[in-house]
Design a protein around this motif. Structure first.
Motif, PDB file in Angstrom:
ATOM      1  N   LYS A 194      -3.500   9.873  -2.563  1.00 20.21           N
ATOM      2  CA  LYS A 194      -4.451   8.783  -2.416  1.00 20.21           C
ATOM      3  C   LYS A 194      -3.707   7.503  -2.062  1.00 20.21           C
ATOM      4  O   LYS A 194      -2.635   7.233  -2.601  1.00 20.21           O
ATOM      5  CB  LYS A 194      -5.239   8.569  -3.719  1.00 20.21           C
ATOM      6  N   TYR A 195      -4.292   6.747  -1.134  1.00 23.71           N
ATOM      7  CA  TYR A 195      -3.725   5.449  -0.806  1.00 23.71           C
ATOM      8  C   TYR A 195      -4.227   4.417  -1.804  1.00 23.71           C
ATOM      9  O   TYR A 195      -5.406   4.390  -2.159  1.00 23.71           O
ATOM     10  CB  TYR A 195      -4.109   5.037   0.613  1.00 23.71           C
ATOM     11  N   ARG A 196      -3.325   3.583  -2.267  1.00 24.46           N
ATOM     12  CA  ARG A 196      -3.689   2.550  -3.227  1.00 24.46           C
ATOM     13  C   ARG A 196      -2.738   1.379  -3.086  1.00 24.46           C
ATOM     14  O   ARG A 196      -1.615   1.521  -2.551  1.00 24.46           O
ATOM     15  CB  ARG A 196      -3.628   3.092  -4.656  1.00 24.46           C
ATOM     16  N   TYR A 197      -3.194   0.216  -3.537  1.00 19.88           N
ATOM     17  CA  TYR A 197      -2.320  -0.951  -3.599  1.00 19.88           C
ATOM     18  C   TYR A 197      -1.638  -0.987  -4.961  1.00 19.88           C
ATOM     19  O   TYR A 197      -2.272  -0.750  -5.996  1.00 19.88           O
ATOM     20  CB  TYR A 197      -3.116  -2.242  -3.419  1.00 19.88           C
ATOM     21  N   GLN A 205       0.851  -1.190   0.000  1.00 21.07           N
ATOM     22  CA  GLN A 205       0.000   0.000   0.000  1.00 21.07           C
ATOM     23  C   GLN A 205       0.886   1.240   0.000  1.00 21.07           C
ATOM     24  O   GLN A 205       1.797   1.363   0.822  1.00 21.07           O
ATOM     25  CB  GLN A 205      -0.944   0.010   1.203  1.00 21.07           C
TER      26      GLN A 205
END
Length: 200
Positions: free
Chosen positions: A119-122, A113
């Motif tokens: 923005k948090y994203r994988y 992550q």
């Protein structure tokens, strides 16, 4: 829709719903849209839904359908072989289904992550070998399934994807950065010129 009630409804592939237990995310089937493969949003409210290319792992393939097209292309092994095979069956008029009640755990890359553009994203991290085959095989398939003007837009899209992967490698990868960047460059180049017999 009840498939059994439709005389002309020919099934090619029935696939489970794969998910990665590390992220709790469904690994979505794909549809080919104009110039690229697009993840199809999972629909858990129905028993099954169609896509062009479901995942190969855990899938059941109709023998009658398999006899109508050449077998899966071994040169696309590791990444993209399911995209090609499923779409070729669709082009022959077969329907590929994802069964929402059949679940399968499937590890997909090494997810981390990150915070990117607030923005948090994988994102998925791969070995250099896997980066090579992803870039090569997807570049090959998408530019060749695209028609007319979309052949050009597909080319631009693949170059954009390659550059974005290189950015993520530079920012977030902890090892073998140079080798992985070279894998993305070489894989994309070979895919675009149609050389998929050349291994890493």
């Amino acid at each position: 829709m009840n498939c059994s009630q439709q005389d002309n409804y020919k099934i090619g592939i029935i696939a489970p719903t794969p998910s990665d237990p590390r992220t709790s995310k469904v690994i979505e089937g794909a549809v080919f849209f104009k110039d690229h493969f697009l993840a199809l949003k999972h629909n858990s409210s129905v028993d099954f839904y169609e896509c062009d290319s479901p995942i190969t792992s855990g899938s059941l393939i109709s023998l009658a359908a398999a006899k109508t097209i050449p077998p899966p292309c071994v040169d696309l092994f590791i990444d993209g072989i399911d995209l090609d095979y499923g779409l070729r069956l669709r082009q022959k008029g077969f329907h590929n289904l994802i069964a929402t009640k059949a679940s399968m755990h499937h590890n997909f890359g090494s997810p981390i992550q990150v915070k990117f553009m607030n923005k948090y994203r994988y994102i998925q991290q791969y070995s250099a070998l896997r980066y090579y085959y992803i870039c090569r095989n997807h570049s090959y398939l998408e530019t060749r399934f695209s028609q007319g003007y979309y052949h050009f837009t597909s080319l631009m899209r693949r170059l954009k994807y390659m550059l974005l992967q290189i950015v993520f490698i530079i920012l977030y990868d902890l090892e073998d950065k140079q080798l992985k960047i070279w894998a993305c460059l070489l894989g994309t180049y070979r895919g675009l010129i149609g050389n998929i017999s050349k291994t890493w």
